[in-house]
Design a protein around this motif. Structure first.
Motif, PDB file in Angstrom:
ATOM      1  N   LEU A 259      35.404  72.986  70.277  1.00 48.12           N
ATOM      2  CA  LEU A 259      34.476  72.886  69.151  1.00 48.12           C
ATOM      3  C   LEU A 259      34.974  71.841  68.162  1.00 48.12           C
ATOM      4  O   LEU A 259      36.183  71.656  67.986  1.00 48.12           O
ATOM      5  CB  LEU A 259      34.375  74.228  68.441  1.00 48.12           C
ATOM      6  CG  LEU A 259      33.632  75.328  69.177  1.00 48.12           C
ATOM      7  CD1 LEU A 259      33.577  76.582  68.324  1.00 48.12           C
ATOM      8  CD2 LEU A 259      32.226  74.890  69.556  1.00 48.12           C
ATOM      9  N   HIS A 260      34.034  71.188  67.513  1.00 43.84           N
ATOM     10  CA  HIS A 260      34.381  70.334  66.377  1.00 43.84           C
ATOM     11  C   HIS A 260      34.967  71.251  65.296  1.00 43.84           C
ATOM     12  O   HIS A 260      34.500  72.400  65.146  1.00 43.84           O
ATOM     13  CB  HIS A 260      33.097  69.655  65.882  1.00 43.84           C
ATOM     14  CG  HIS A 260      33.314  68.602  64.849  1.00 43.84           C
ATOM     15  ND1 HIS A 260      33.673  68.914  63.558  1.00 43.84           N
ATOM     16  CD2 HIS A 260      33.227  67.251  64.903  1.00 43.84           C
ATOM     17  CE1 HIS A 260      33.796  67.789  62.867  1.00 43.84           C
ATOM     18  NE2 HIS A 260      33.529  66.766  63.669  1.00 43.84           N
ATOM     19  N   GLN A 263      32.345  72.856  63.372  1.00 45.73           N
ATOM     20  CA  GLN A 263      31.615  73.882  64.130  1.00 45.73           C
ATOM     21  C   GLN A 263      32.446  75.160  64.155  1.00 45.73           C
ATOM     22  O   GLN A 263      31.922  76.249  63.927  1.00 45.73           O
ATOM     23  CB  GLN A 263      31.374  73.417  65.576  1.00 45.73           C
ATOM     24  CG  GLN A 263      30.381  72.293  65.728  1.00 45.73           C
ATOM     25  CD  GLN A 263      30.251  71.868  67.194  1.00 45.73           C
ATOM     26  OE1 GLN A 263      31.223  71.850  67.952  1.00 45.73           O
ATOM     27  NE2 GLN A 263      29.047  71.499  67.597  1.00 45.73           N
ATOM     28  N   GLY A 280      20.738  67.382  62.462  1.00 43.84           N
ATOM     29  CA  GLY A 280      19.766  66.695  63.301  1.00 43.84           C
ATOM     30  C   GLY A 280      19.814  67.208  64.728  1.00 43.84           C
ATOM     31  O   GLY A 280      20.659  68.041  65.084  1.00 43.84           O
ATOM     32  N   GLY A 282      20.650  67.747  68.402  1.00 40.36           N
ATOM     33  CA  GLY A 282      21.857  67.528  69.214  1.00 40.36           C
ATOM     34  C   GLY A 282      23.168  67.608  68.459  1.00 40.36           C
ATOM     35  O   GLY A 282      24.211  67.208  68.980  1.00 40.36           O
ATOM     36  N   THR A 283      23.160  68.128  67.236  1.00 42.29           N
ATOM     37  CA  THR A 283      24.408  68.196  66.481  1.00 42.29           C
ATOM     38  C   THR A 283      25.182  69.495  66.764  1.00 42.29           C
ATOM     39  O   THR A 283      26.198  69.750  66.130  1.00 42.29           O
ATOM     40  CB  THR A 283      24.160  68.070  64.960  1.00 42.29           C
ATOM     41  OG1 THR A 283      23.150  69.007  64.582  1.00 42.29           O
ATOM     42  CG2 THR A 283      23.711  66.672  64.589  1.00 42.29           C
ATOM     43  N   GLY A 284      24.673  70.304  67.672  1.00 43.34           N
ATOM     44  CA  GLY A 284      25.431  71.489  68.079  1.00 43.34           C
ATOM     45  C   GLY A 284      25.118  72.738  67.268  1.00 43.34           C
ATOM     46  O   GLY A 284      25.933  73.654  67.220  1.00 43.34           O
ATOM     47  N   TYR A 548      26.097  65.273  69.470  1.00 42.54           N
ATOM     48  CA  TYR A 548      26.873  65.354  70.711  1.00 42.54           C
ATOM     49  C   TYR A 548      26.034  64.995  71.926  1.00 42.54           C
ATOM     50  O   TYR A 548      26.547  64.788  72.988  1.00 42.54           O
ATOM     51  CB  TYR A 548      27.385  66.787  70.914  1.00 42.54           C
ATOM     52  CG  TYR A 548      28.696  67.064  70.228  1.00 42.54           C
ATOM     53  CD1 TYR A 548      29.904  66.738  70.834  1.00 42.54           C
ATOM     54  CD2 TYR A 548      28.736  67.657  68.985  1.00 42.54           C
ATOM     55  CE1 TYR A 548      31.108  67.001  70.220  1.00 42.54           C
ATOM     56  CE2 TYR A 548      29.935  67.928  68.359  1.00 42.54           C
ATOM     57  CZ  TYR A 548      31.113  67.600  68.989  1.00 42.54           C
ATOM     58  OH  TYR A 548      32.311  67.855  68.385  1.00 42.54           O
ATOM     59  N   ARG A 717      20.008  62.415  76.941  1.00 43.85           N
ATOM     60  CA  ARG A 717      21.458  62.230  76.758  1.00 43.85           C
ATOM     61  C   ARG A 717      21.806  60.756  76.945  1.00 43.85           C
ATOM     62  O   ARG A 717      22.530  60.173  76.171  1.00 43.85           O
ATOM     63  CB  ARG A 717      22.252  63.032  77.795  1.00 43.85           C
ATOM     64  CG  ARG A 717      22.257  64.517  77.588  1.00 43.85           C
ATOM     65  CD  ARG A 717      23.121  65.186  78.639  1.00 43.85           C
ATOM     66  NE  ARG A 717      24.534  65.034  78.320  1.00 43.85           N
ATOM     67  CZ  ARG A 717      25.249  65.917  77.624  1.00 43.85           C
ATOM     68  NH1 ARG A 717      24.680  67.018  77.206  1.00 43.85           N
ATOM     69  NH2 ARG A 717      26.515  65.707  77.369  1.00 43.85           N
TER      70      ARG A 717
HETATM   71  N1  LIG Z   1      31.862  70.641  70.413  1.00 47.04           N
HETATM   72  C1  LIG Z   1      31.140  70.173  71.399  1.00 47.04           C
HETATM   73  N2  LIG Z   1      31.732  69.561  72.444  1.00 47.04           N
HETATM   74  C2  LIG Z   1      31.007  69.048  73.451  1.00 47.04           C
HETATM   75  N3  LIG Z   1      29.671  69.116  73.536  1.00 47.04           N
HETATM   76  C3  LIG Z   1      29.030  69.726  72.530  1.00 47.04           C
HETATM   77  C4  LIG Z   1      29.714  70.267  71.409  1.00 47.04           C
HETATM   78  N4  LIG Z   1      28.787  70.778  70.577  1.00 47.04           N
HETATM   79  C5  LIG Z   1      27.588  70.560  71.131  1.00 47.04           C
HETATM   80  N5  LIG Z   1      27.739  69.943  72.313  1.00 47.04           N
HETATM   81  C6  LIG Z   1      26.665  69.547  73.250  1.00 47.04           C
HETATM   82  O1  LIG Z   1      25.710  68.803  72.535  1.00 47.04           O
HETATM   83  C7  LIG Z   1      24.402  69.083  73.023  1.00 47.04           C
HETATM   84  C8  LIG Z   1      23.545  69.515  71.853  1.00 47.04           C
HETATM   85  O2  LIG Z   1      24.011  70.758  71.353  1.00 47.04           O
HETATM   86  P1  LIG Z   1      23.007  71.849  70.773  1.00 47.04           P
HETATM   87  O3  LIG Z   1      21.898  72.070  71.728  1.00 47.04           O
HETATM   88  O4  LIG Z   1      23.797  72.994  70.305  1.00 47.04           O
HETATM   89  O5  LIG Z   1      22.465  71.022  69.529  1.00 47.04           O
HETATM   90  P2  LIG Z   1      21.288  71.394  68.542  1.00 47.04           P
HETATM   91  O6  LIG Z   1      21.723  70.901  67.217  1.00 47.04           O
HETATM   92  O7  LIG Z   1      20.937  72.836  68.668  1.00 47.04           O
HETATM   93  O8  LIG Z   1      20.153  70.476  69.115  1.00 47.04           O
HETATM   94  P3  LIG Z   1      18.553  70.537  68.964  1.00 47.04           P
HETATM   95  O9  LIG Z   1      18.258  70.755  67.511  1.00 47.04           O
HETATM   96  O10 LIG Z   1      18.118  69.191  69.433  1.00 47.04           O
HETATM   97  O11 LIG Z   1      18.059  71.635  69.844  1.00 47.04           O
HETATM   98  C9  LIG Z   1      24.566  70.155  74.092  1.00 47.04           C
HETATM   99  O12 LIG Z   1      24.620  69.517  75.350  1.00 47.04           O
HETATM  100  C10 LIG Z   1      25.904  70.764  73.784  1.00 47.04           C
HETATM  101  O13 LIG Z   1      26.512  71.299  74.924  1.00 47.04           O
END
Ligand SMILES: Nc1ncnc2c1ncn2[C@@H]1O[C@H](COP(=O)(O)OP(=O)(O)OP(=O)(O)O)[C@@H](O)[C@H]1O
Length: 735
Positions: A259-260, A263, A280, A282-284, A548, A717
């Motif tokens: 995890l970051h 995070q 935004g 994909g920010t996890g 991410y 991606r």
């Molecule tokens: N710490 C991390 N290390 C590696 N990959 C990560 C990490 N955090 C998130 N990811 C990857 O980044 C991608 C986006 O994560 P996630 O779906 O949680 O984002 P989100 O902010 O919920 O996105 P969205 O709003 O677009 O649905 C996923 O493929 C996830 O596995």
């Protein structure tokens, strides 16, 4: 037994070596004196702790042995290489503690520090003297980076000279994990203090590197590997299953392991009341929610936890994420039972209504809708019902307000949340954020339509989704909350009644509500200010900015689609999009103009076929379209052109064929390659939805269409292709 610590190097293991890598590490975790492992030190290595181990006759693993004062050794696994490369690498790598901030790091010692410093000082400061480097533009100095947060001097020199964000991303990609992440933050102008806080950095008195290294004991190193920022690089493996997942799933498992630091903080911290995490695409955000749900269960195994989101399909994917993160998770079949209940918000609402005793339910219905008898088990098709009401009830009201779009929104955001059950109540109603002002006679006309709607749906025995949520909230207000913790994904799409329901469902107090949202991704319904529906966030709100998922090139393009619009977050503040950054590079999005639908379909077939010929796994390819009509068209036309693709509707996307789905369905998903089909002026925004709307409704609808494009473009991606026939959509970036 020895403890295995993995680094992201564990992800680069070739598929053919994975099972041998697993059995090597498994044996090592059982007994490091097993002679078949050939754990050996290396002569003249930069770090005396380095070891190599025999994976098979050709390949060796490179590790560090850190003994510490405990009984068992720790082995930090950095990866597997062919024999000679492994020896070369083992000679160069070092496991050290950053002398400025105490974070453990694996670095490659290519030349002595003094020689590197001399080379840096002699090197031209800026590659292109006519351009101001990005970090200089933000006002940083070399000392800010090196002494202020502990970035390696050599990396900092290069970073300070980078004149484009792309150069800086490349430099960040080669740095130690936490340093790369911090450079990306600096690229968006984060203050040094903020970066220190994000990575829990406490700066020590500068010490000479050589002197610092001499005093580092194994215990110090073990401690430094547990620093929150170091956890982005070191993961302590817990048992065989954990190890198997890391090795076998490679990069896809990264979210579970590394995890970051930010995070991690949002996963582990306690909050005294509702907390909002924005960020935004994909920010996890989802990753944080999934980890947090399991962490809350670990803290209190008897807790009743709800993990919910707007749609059922997204909830299914949340559930499988929870399972893959923590296979031992106790799931709760029913809302309120001990365990984690994962379900779409409307399914939770339905369960609460169904399980209420008739008297309680009747009181709740009365509070929300006024006197009403009969069945409520059906779901109203509200667009159709409003259209029929409008058609059958001529009232003196502007045509732009006699639309199902206006009435649906007025009902869900004004009438239901304020529990208005009569005309006088509506005359007095507050209508903040509704745009179009309504005088008394207009209100009277609207109210007569509301009464007609309630009358007709009463005969029908149905409630619409916001009504159901309001009734379920009124049930829980009588019976009491049923969850200890509620976690919400895609919060921006929930209606006021949903929020009232969630507020009533969560026991008020520590860690009661944790919600993730992105105002830029609101593709359903209206903007809601949480303070107005009883959810006080003030001071408990943070933002994630590192993407991410998407490459920097795709992210920039996607963010540009938002230009010119103002988006409001759940606290009514303007949401900015200019601080989102990616740490990955890739090809620029490809924009393909075609002259006709036939031509566009031909091009779509060419693009998808090329991806398949390039050995992309079919299930990593997504073709996104505006509506179901187009979905059917694309599936059959690509099939006719020899490219088999699969329509994905309610069911989960399967393996074996590229998926064609609507942009709405793609929410929350991701693909390696995305083809946006039909992004022409005629198709986006969807013209038929705009007909006859008031300026306010039109503005809201256009914003949702724009968000839909942003959601779609951020599903990629790696590669993004945008196709259209004739004129491109106005919503596409101009440049
Ligand atoms: N710490 C991390 N290390 C590696 N990959 C990560 C990490 N955090 C998130 N990811 C990857 O980044 C991608 C986006 O994560 P996630 O779906 O949680 O984002 P989100 O902010 O919920 O996105 P969205 O709003 O677009 O649905 C996923 O493929 C996830 O596995």
């Amino acid at each position: 037994m020895p403890q295995i610590v993995t680094t992201p190097g564990a992800y680069n293991i070739d598929g053919s070596l994975k099972s041998q890598a697993f059995s090597f590490l498994e044996k090592l975790a059982q007994d490091d004196s097993n002679p078949s492992l050939h754990i050996e030190p290396i002569m003249n290595s930069a770090d005396p702790r380095v070891r190599t181990g025999r994976v098979n006759i050709q390949f060796r693993a490179v590790l560090f042995k850190v003994q510490g004062s405990g009984q068992e050794a720790h082995y930090v696994f950095t990866g597997i290489w062919p024999h000679d490369d492994a020896i070369e690498r083992a000679k160069k790598v070092k496991l050290k503690v950053n002398p400025v901030n105490g974070i453990a790091e694996v670095i490659e010692a290519t030349m002595p520090a003094e020689a590197r410093d001399a080379a840096d000082a002699a090197a031209p400061k800026v590659a292109d003297p006519d351009k101001v480097p990005v970090l200089v533009m933000w006002g940083y100095t070399l000392d800010d980076l090196v002494e202020g947060i502990g970035i390696d001097r050599h990396v900092a020199h290069r970073a300070m000279a980078a004149v484009t964000e792309d150069e800086l991303i490349d430099i960040a990609g080669m740095a130690v994990e936490w340093q790369g992440l911090a450079l990306i933050d600096l690229m968006s102008g984060e203050a040094i203090d903020t970066v220190r806080e994000k990575y829990s950095i406490t700066v020590h008195e500068p010490v000479e590197e050589a002197a610092a290294e001499e005093h580092v004991s194994d215990d110090d190193l073990l401690e430094a590997m547990k620093h929150p920022a170091a956890r982005a690089q070191f993961s302590f493996i817990e048992g065989e299953d954990d190890l198997r997942r890391v090795i076998e799933e490679g990069d896809f498992a990264a979210w579970r392991t590394f995890l970051h630091p930010e995070q991690r903080r949002y996963v582990e911290s306690d909050y005294n009341g509702p907390f909002r995490l924005s960020g935004g695409a994909g920010t996890g955000k989802t990753v944080v929610l999934v980890h947090r749900a399991t962490a809350l269960q670990a803290k209190d195994p008897s807790a009743a936890i709800l993990l919910t989101t707007f749609t059922k399909t997204l909830a299914e994917s949340l559930r499988s994420d929870v399972k893959s993160l923590e296979p031992q998770t106790r799931f709760a079949a029913k809302p309120g039972d001990r365990g984690i209940h994962v379900n779409g918000i409307d399914a939770v609402v339905h369960a609460v209504i169904s399980s209420a005793v008739p008297e309680t339910r009747a009181i709740a219905i009365e509070r929300v809708l006024g006197p009403r008898s009969g069945d409520i088990s059906n779901v109203t098709d509200s667009t159709r019902a409003w259209s029929e009401v409008i058609e059958n009830n001529p009232v003196d009201l502007d045509a732009t307000l006699r639309t199902s779009t206006f009435l649906q929104a007025e009902y869900a955001t004004v009438v239901l949340p304020q529990r208005i059950t009569d005309r006088d109540g509506y005359f007095k109603a507050r209508r903040p954020g509704r745009g179009t002002a309504l005088n008394r006679s207009k209100r009277a006309a609207v109210w007569s339509l509301v009464e007609a709607y309630r009358f007709w749906t009463g005969i029908d025995g149905s409630l619409d989704f916001p009504e159901k949520a309001a009734v379920a909230a009124a049930i829980l207000e009588q019976t009491g909350p049923i969850f200890d913790h509620i976690l919400v994904d895609e919060g921006q799409d929930l209606t006021p009644s949903h929020w009232q329901f969630l507020r009533a469902a969560a026991r008020a107090g520590k860690n009661d509500l944790f919600l993730a949202e992105d105002a830029h991704q609101r593709i359903y319904g209206q903007h809601v200010v949480l303070g107005r529906v009883g959810i006080g966030i003030v001071g408990r709100s943070r933002r994630l900015t590192l993407n991410y998922r998407t490459t920097a090139e795709n992210l920039r393009y996607a963010v540009e689609t938002l230009t010119g619009e103002t988006f409001l977050d759940a606290e009514g503040e303007q949401e900015e999009s200019n601080h989102y950054r990616s740490a990955r590079r890739g090809p620029a999005p490809r924009l393909v103009a075609t002259s006709s639908l036939e031509d566009e379909l031909d091009q779509a077939a060419v693009v998808v076929r090329a991806w398949l010929d390039d050995d992309k796994a079919p299930e990593t390819i997504g073709i996104l379209v505006r509506d179901k009509r187009q979905m059917a068209r694309v599936v059959s036309a690509l099939g006719e052109r020899g490219v088999d693709v699969r329509a994905v509707d309610h069911k989960a996307a399967g393996a074996g064929a590229p998926s064609v789905m609507t942009m709405h369905r793609a929410k929350g998903m991701e693909f390696s390659c995305v083809l946006l089909f039909g992004i022409s002026d005629d198709e986006l925004p969807a013209r038929y939805l705009l007909k006859g709307l008031s300026d306010t409704d039109r503005g809201e609808l256009l914003q949702r269409e724009r968000s839909l494009l942003y959601v779609s473009a951020t599903r990629a991606r790696d590669e993004l292709v945008v196709l259209w026939a004739g004129e491109p959509s106005d919503m596409l970036p101009r440049s």
